[in-house]
Write a protein that holds these residues in place. Structure first.
Motif, short mmCIF file in Angstrom:
data_model
loop_
_atom_site.label_atom_id
_atom_site.label_comp_id
_atom_site.label_asym_id
_atom_site.label_seq_id
_atom_site.Cartn_x
_atom_site.Cartn_y
_atom_site.Cartn_z
N ALA A 78 0.84 -1.20 0.00
CA ALA A 78 0.00 0.00 0.00
C ALA A 78 0.88 1.25 0.00
O ALA A 78 1.82 1.35 0.77
CB ALA A 78 -0.91 0.00 1.23
N ARG A 79 0.54 2.18 -0.85
CA ARG A 79 1.25 3.46 -0.94
C ARG A 79 0.23 4.57 -1.12
O ARG A 79 -0.86 4.35 -1.64
CB ARG A 79 2.21 3.47 -2.13
CG ARG A 79 3.26 2.39 -2.10
CD ARG A 79 4.17 2.49 -3.33
NE ARG A 79 4.98 1.33 -3.53
CZ ARG A 79 6.12 1.09 -2.91
NH1 ARG A 79 6.59 1.94 -2.03
NH2 ARG A 79 6.82 0.00 -3.16
N LEU B 67 -2.47 3.41 1.28
CA LEU B 67 -1.94 3.27 2.64
C LEU B 67 -2.90 3.92 3.64
O LEU B 67 -3.21 3.35 4.68
CB LEU B 67 -0.55 3.89 2.75
CG LEU B 67 0.08 3.85 4.14
CD1 LEU B 67 0.19 2.43 4.66
CD2 LEU B 67 1.44 4.53 4.11
N SER B 68 -3.42 5.09 3.30
CA SER B 68 -4.38 5.76 4.16
C SER B 68 -5.64 4.92 4.32
O SER B 68 -6.18 4.80 5.43
CB SER B 68 -4.72 7.14 3.58
OG SER B 68 -5.69 7.78 4.36
N LEU B 69 -6.12 4.33 3.24
CA LEU B 69 -7.30 3.48 3.31
C LEU B 69 -7.05 2.24 4.16
O LEU B 69 -7.91 1.82 4.94
CB LEU B 69 -7.75 3.06 1.90
CG LEU B 69 -8.32 4.18 1.03
CD1 LEU B 69 -8.52 3.68 -0.40
CD2 LEU B 69 -9.62 4.69 1.61
N ALA B 70 -5.86 1.66 4.03
CA ALA B 70 -5.50 0.49 4.84
C ALA B 70 -5.48 0.86 6.31
O ALA B 70 -6.01 0.12 7.15
CB ALA B 70 -4.15 -0.06 4.39
N GLN B 71 -4.87 1.99 6.64
CA GLN B 71 -4.82 2.43 8.03
C GLN B 71 -6.22 2.70 8.58
O GLN B 71 -6.53 2.34 9.72
CB GLN B 71 -3.94 3.67 8.16
CG GLN B 71 -2.48 3.41 7.93
CD GLN B 71 -1.66 4.68 7.82
OE1 GLN B 71 -2.16 5.74 7.44
NE2 GLN B 71 -0.37 4.57 8.13
N ASP C 38 3.26 2.11 8.56
CA ASP C 38 3.49 2.52 7.18
C ASP C 38 3.91 1.37 6.27
O ASP C 38 4.20 1.58 5.09
CB ASP C 38 4.49 3.66 7.10
CG ASP C 38 5.81 3.34 7.77
OD1 ASP C 38 5.94 2.26 8.36
OD2 ASP C 38 6.71 4.19 7.70
N HIS C 39 3.92 0.14 6.79
CA HIS C 39 4.17 -1.04 5.97
C HIS C 39 2.89 -1.86 5.96
O HIS C 39 2.60 -2.58 6.93
CB HIS C 39 5.32 -1.87 6.53
CG HIS C 39 6.64 -1.19 6.42
ND1 HIS C 39 7.14 -0.38 7.41
CD2 HIS C 39 7.55 -1.19 5.44
CE1 HIS C 39 8.32 0.08 7.04
NE2 HIS C 39 8.59 -0.39 5.84
N CYS C 40 2.11 -1.73 4.90
CA CYS C 40 0.83 -2.44 4.79
C CYS C 40 0.72 -3.09 3.43
O CYS C 40 1.18 -2.55 2.42
CB CYS C 40 -0.34 -1.49 4.98
SG CYS C 40 -0.50 -0.77 6.62
N LEU C 41 0.07 -4.23 3.42
CA LEU C 41 -0.29 -4.91 2.18
C LEU C 41 -1.80 -4.85 2.03
O LEU C 41 -2.53 -4.91 3.03
CB LEU C 41 0.16 -6.38 2.21
CG LEU C 41 1.65 -6.64 2.28
CD1 LEU C 41 1.92 -8.12 2.52
CD2 LEU C 41 2.33 -6.18 1.00
N ILE C 42 -2.25 -4.77 0.79
CA ILE C 42 -3.67 -4.78 0.49
C ILE C 42 -3.95 -5.92 -0.48
O ILE C 42 -3.22 -6.10 -1.47
CB ILE C 42 -4.12 -3.45 -0.15
CG1 ILE C 42 -4.02 -2.32 0.87
CG2 ILE C 42 -5.55 -3.55 -0.69
CD1 ILE C 42 -4.45 -0.97 0.33
N ALA C 43 -5.01 -6.67 -0.21
CA ALA C 43 -5.44 -7.74 -1.10
C ALA C 43 -6.69 -7.30 -1.84
O ALA C 43 -7.65 -6.83 -1.21
CB ALA C 43 -5.73 -9.01 -0.30
#
Length: 106
Positions: free
Chosen positions: A6-7, A11-15, A39-44
């Motif tokens: 996520a960038r 990244l904001s949506l993941a958080q 700030d290290h997130c993965l999105i599926a």
């Protein structure tokens, strides 16, 4: 399933997703993780799953939060497999803590 780092907006949506499900901060092994600092997130897929992890305790990666919106579709497994690929060399363990009432995770 498409899993990506996520960038920016993602990244904001993941958080935001993590915040909605787990609250703030997330506490793992006595350590506080403010959601805004993850700030290290993965999105599926289309936010079908989210995983937040840390890389500051090499060779150990802490999987701080993992969310699979739909159970039984392999979202969590896809996130963990993508995390293994994302980490590359130098990491020997991925830690994931859960509660004893989360039977699906156990």
């Amino acid at each position: 399933m498409d899993v990506r780092l996520a960038r920016g907006r993602e990244l904001s949506l993941a958080q935001q997703r993590i915040l909605a499900v787990w609250g703030d901060p997330i506490v793992v092994r006595g350590r506080d993780y403010p959601v805004g600092s993850l700030d290290h997130c993965l999105i599926a897929g289309d936010l079908e799953g989210v995983a937040a992890f840390t890389v500051d305790e090499k060779p150990v990666c802490e999987l701080v939060a993992i969310i699979a919106a739909t159970r039984g579709r392999g979202v969590g497994a896809a996130l963990i497999e993508a995390l293994r690929g994302q980490l590359g060399g130098g990491f020997t363990q991925i830690w994931l803590m859960t509660t004893n009432d989360n039977l699906d995770a156990i």
